[in-house]
Write a protein that holds these residues in place. Structure first.
Motif, short mmCIF file in Angstrom:
data_model
loop_
_atom_site.label_atom_id
_atom_site.label_comp_id
_atom_site.label_asym_id
_atom_site.label_seq_id
_atom_site.Cartn_x
_atom_site.Cartn_y
_atom_site.Cartn_z
N ALA A 14 -42.59 -14.38 -11.00
CA ALA A 14 -43.87 -14.45 -11.69
C ALA A 14 -43.81 -15.44 -12.84
N GLU A 15 -42.74 -15.38 -13.61
CA GLU A 15 -42.57 -16.31 -14.73
C GLU A 15 -42.60 -17.75 -14.27
N ARG A 16 -41.78 -17.99 -13.26
CA ARG A 16 -41.68 -19.36 -12.75
C ARG A 16 -43.02 -19.86 -12.22
N ALA A 17 -43.75 -18.96 -11.58
CA ALA A 17 -45.05 -19.35 -11.05
C ALA A 17 -46.11 -19.37 -12.14
N GLY A 18 -45.75 -18.84 -13.29
CA GLY A 18 -46.69 -18.81 -14.40
C GLY A 18 -47.84 -17.84 -14.18
N VAL A 19 -47.53 -16.74 -13.51
CA VAL A 19 -48.57 -15.73 -13.27
C VAL A 19 -48.03 -14.37 -13.71
N SER A 20 -48.89 -13.37 -13.59
CA SER A 20 -48.45 -12.05 -14.01
C SER A 20 -47.65 -11.36 -12.90
N LEU A 21 -46.94 -10.33 -13.28
CA LEU A 21 -46.12 -9.59 -12.34
C LEU A 21 -46.98 -9.03 -11.20
N GLY A 22 -48.10 -8.45 -11.59
CA GLY A 22 -48.98 -7.86 -10.59
C GLY A 22 -49.45 -8.89 -9.58
N ARG A 26 -48.90 -8.95 -5.49
CA ARG A 26 -49.99 -9.06 -4.51
C ARG A 26 -49.83 -10.29 -3.64
N ALA A 27 -49.41 -11.37 -4.28
CA ALA A 27 -49.24 -12.61 -3.52
C ALA A 27 -48.16 -12.45 -2.45
N MET A 28 -47.09 -11.81 -2.83
CA MET A 28 -46.00 -11.63 -1.87
C MET A 28 -46.45 -10.78 -0.70
N ASN A 29 -47.31 -9.80 -0.99
CA ASN A 29 -47.80 -8.95 0.09
C ASN A 29 -49.04 -9.53 0.75
N GLY A 30 -49.50 -10.63 0.23
CA GLY A 30 -50.61 -11.32 0.85
C GLY A 30 -51.94 -10.59 0.85
N GLN A 31 -52.14 -9.72 -0.13
CA GLN A 31 -53.44 -9.06 -0.20
C GLN A 31 -53.99 -9.07 -1.61
N GLY A 32 -55.28 -9.30 -1.70
CA GLY A 32 -55.91 -9.30 -3.00
C GLY A 32 -55.45 -10.46 -3.87
N ALA A 33 -55.14 -11.57 -3.20
CA ALA A 33 -54.72 -12.75 -3.96
C ALA A 33 -55.35 -13.98 -3.33
N SER A 34 -55.64 -14.97 -4.14
CA SER A 34 -56.25 -16.18 -3.61
C SER A 34 -55.20 -17.02 -2.89
N GLU A 35 -55.69 -17.92 -2.07
CA GLU A 35 -54.80 -18.81 -1.35
C GLU A 35 -53.87 -19.55 -2.31
N ALA A 36 -54.48 -20.06 -3.34
CA ALA A 36 -53.72 -20.83 -4.33
C ALA A 36 -52.62 -19.98 -4.94
N ILE A 38 -51.22 -17.30 -3.71
CA ILE A 38 -50.18 -17.03 -2.71
C ILE A 38 -49.24 -18.22 -2.59
N ASP A 39 -49.84 -19.39 -2.54
CA ASP A 39 -49.04 -20.60 -2.45
C ASP A 39 -48.06 -20.72 -3.60
N ARG A 40 -48.60 -20.64 -4.78
CA ARG A 40 -47.77 -20.82 -5.97
C ARG A 40 -46.62 -19.83 -6.01
N VAL A 41 -46.97 -18.56 -5.79
CA VAL A 41 -45.95 -17.52 -5.89
C VAL A 41 -44.89 -17.65 -4.80
N ARG A 42 -45.38 -17.88 -3.58
CA ARG A 42 -44.43 -17.99 -2.47
C ARG A 42 -43.48 -19.16 -2.70
N THR A 43 -44.02 -20.24 -3.21
CA THR A 43 -43.18 -21.40 -3.49
C THR A 43 -42.11 -21.05 -4.52
N ALA A 44 -42.57 -20.47 -5.61
CA ALA A 44 -41.62 -20.09 -6.66
C ALA A 44 -40.57 -19.14 -6.09
N ALA A 45 -41.02 -18.21 -5.27
CA ALA A 45 -40.10 -17.22 -4.70
C ALA A 45 -39.02 -17.90 -3.87
#
Lengths: 363, 363
Positions: A14-22, A26-36, A38-45
DNA sequence: TTGAAAGCGATACCAA
DNA sequence: TTGGTATCGCTTTCAA
């Protein structure tokens, strides 16, 4: 490429992606998150080599997506066949099957059940060799769904998928009589096991019904294995052959024992099936491929396993309406005649008439 | 007796005992607590029917006391024997062994490794059928210790316990030549598997060394099972028998295939070992109890499994000094001659001379 | 020895 | 949709 794969948590992602933990979750689970997002978080991950931690997740979600299949002896091929059936039934739901050994005793089985009652698994399919009050207590007090394969236990409120192995032994005896055998012996497993007791009863019943002289020789093997069957049958046969009326048939309490019986017969120069017809129980593949192929009473293992898996899945499902009614399923036995009782092998017959480039995998 | 066994946590136990959460934890673990405290807490716990939750504990402790044994096909008895050895090696340390199926492919194996990289298990002993770069990546990036049984992978920094199954095939061929066979065929498993490739190489080498005409017929079975061996051998034999110089021996790439080969031979009216000598690999119990008992090359499976378990335990131990050096163990193959190549069976011989009340469990 | 509180890593709630 | 925060059940510091 191997940069310290220590322990990256979702917080760091989350830190690396510059977003919150929550959001990261959500991005990792692919629900309730925008495409952007999801992209950012998955990349950081993936840059960080993040791997979600199962303990954290299951602590929160209260599920592990694992189902245990616990048996006494994985060496018995019938359990392997059951395992396949269970796997196929639960895999579509995202469940993984882990196999566990209960050990021989009711005590060790109860220990396993209690240990696994700690949230390691979501459910258990159990085939216990021996059942006692302590095990029943462990079963009834376990927090997760458990289905017992092997013996109906409705009075304890335990789901079960059963068969009737007493009847199975009866079928075997009747088959042997039908092909003209008269001196039938029995090689059973330990009498204090569930299958051992049932099959002993079955043989007693059949004896009373069909062999009124009531002197059919019985030998109890140390367990349900080939080696034990070999030893037991050797004792039984050398005893029997010395008498005036040698055995002309042996019912073995399962296929593994039957293999041992046939092996022992050979060691004593007894031909199977000419001198001695032999039957097994379980109808395992190895029995059907043994030489001679083994006449066996199927207990519908695959089907029972599938049913057990089905019950387990229904129990796990949160929307199950009535949690109260005990589930009970039953599958009846069927005899499959093969070479060990003088029936030509259907497998070899088929093979003989099949062109060599046959792609039909037998059985 | 069955009073809502919902979810009692340590907090509730502590409350009931009138102590703090920390004290309750210490009391349950029996360290750093007074006798009186232990008594009070344990009593409260059992009154409430408390069961410690594994997720919470492993989240905190970062260990699960579970070791996975992952194989492609539990139906293969050699894995069952390995399982026993592993179990015996790790049980004293309080570890439980769970068995998992990798599936046939490198992909499914890698998936399993990644899934289990999430802290579900403390370590893994893996016997992969197929290895590719993706699987290697999964192995090297996994956070827990993994030992591979089957093939040395030191260049990737992966612990392994290996054998030389190419040499094993060589031993089989040499044995067949030594007993006077000259037309040797080979039934192998898929060539894109680790054992299949090695054994193919082994047969090629042996052929070049001992069978210079270089025309030994080879048949590749669909997998390492009895059924596949039956099909493959049927094709091989019906082809071979039509020729001018029929095969007088077949090397099978494992015991399961060998069973299939013998079965196929029977279907074609070919006697084993008189007309056709057959060898297997793995030296499984079922092979030794088959009829005829199968000459087989032992790959020291039990010993390799034990070694793998040992390495795993050392890796888990926190005080391991050097984490860096890759562990590698090796066990060489040994041939055990039995009936399927014309050697009288030691088992039956022993049995014949043993008094009937023998308690010596064979093997 | 005991109590209070921090934290393991994830999900899910409630606002914004 | 996103951020902040409480929470799952347990072990383990740190003080008292």
């Amino acid at each position: 490429m191997d940069e310290r794969p220590g322990k990256i948590t979702l917080v760091e992602v989350a830190e690396r992606a510059g977003v919150s933990l929550g959001s990261a979750s959500r991005a990792m689970n692919g629900q309730g998150a925008s495409e952007a997002m999801i992209d950012r978080v998955r990349t950081a991950a993936s840059e960080l080599g993040y791997r979600p931690d199962a303990s954290g997740r299951s602590l929160r979600m209260r599920q592990t997506k694992q189902i245990a299949f616990a048996v006494a002896d994985i060496g018995n091929p019938v359990y392997v066949e059951m395992l396949s059936a269970i796997h196929e039934a639960v895999a579509p739901g995202g469940y993984r099957v882990v196999v566990m050994q209960t050990g021989e005793t009711a005590r060790s089985t109860a220990d396993l059940v209690r240990t696994m009652s700690a949230g390691v698994i979501d459910a258990m399919i159990l085939s216990p060799l021996r059942v006692d009050d302590d095990l029943l207590e462990a079963l009834t007090s376990a927090p997760m769904p458990i289905v017992v394969i092997g013996r109906p236990l409705p009075e304890h409120g335990i789901d079960s998928v059963s068969t009737d192995s007493a009847v199975a032994v009866g079928l075997a005896v009747e088959h042997l009589l039908a092909i003209g055998r008269t001196r039938v012996g029995f090689v059973n497993g330990p009498l204090d096991t569930t299958p051992g007791a049932a099959r002993q009863r079955g043989f007693g019943d059949a004896q009373q019904r069909h062999l009124p002289n009531n002197d059919a020789p019985v030998e109890i093997a140390d367990d349900f294995t080939v080696a034990a069957g070999l030893t037991a049958a050797h004792a039984l046969l050398s005893r029997s052959q010395r008498g005036n009326a040698p055995l002309d048939a042996i019912v073995a309490a399962n296929d593994l024992l039957a293999i041992g019986v046939i092996r022992a017969a050979r060691g004593l120069g007894i031909r199977v099936p000419e001198d001695l017809a032999v039957t097994g129980i379980d109808d395992t593949e190895i029995g059907s491929l043994f030489h001679p192929s083994i006449t066996s009473v199927s207990l519908g293992s695959t089907e029972r396993a599938r049913m057990a898996a089905q019950i387990v899945l229904e129990r796990i499902a949160p929307d199950t309406s009535r949690q109260t009614d005990v589930r009970q399923a039953h599958v009846g036995p069927t005899l499959i005649a093969r070479e060990s009782t003088g029936t030509p092998d259907p497998l070899l017959t088929a093979l003989a008439t099949t062109p060599s480039e046959s792609d039909g995998t037998p059985q």
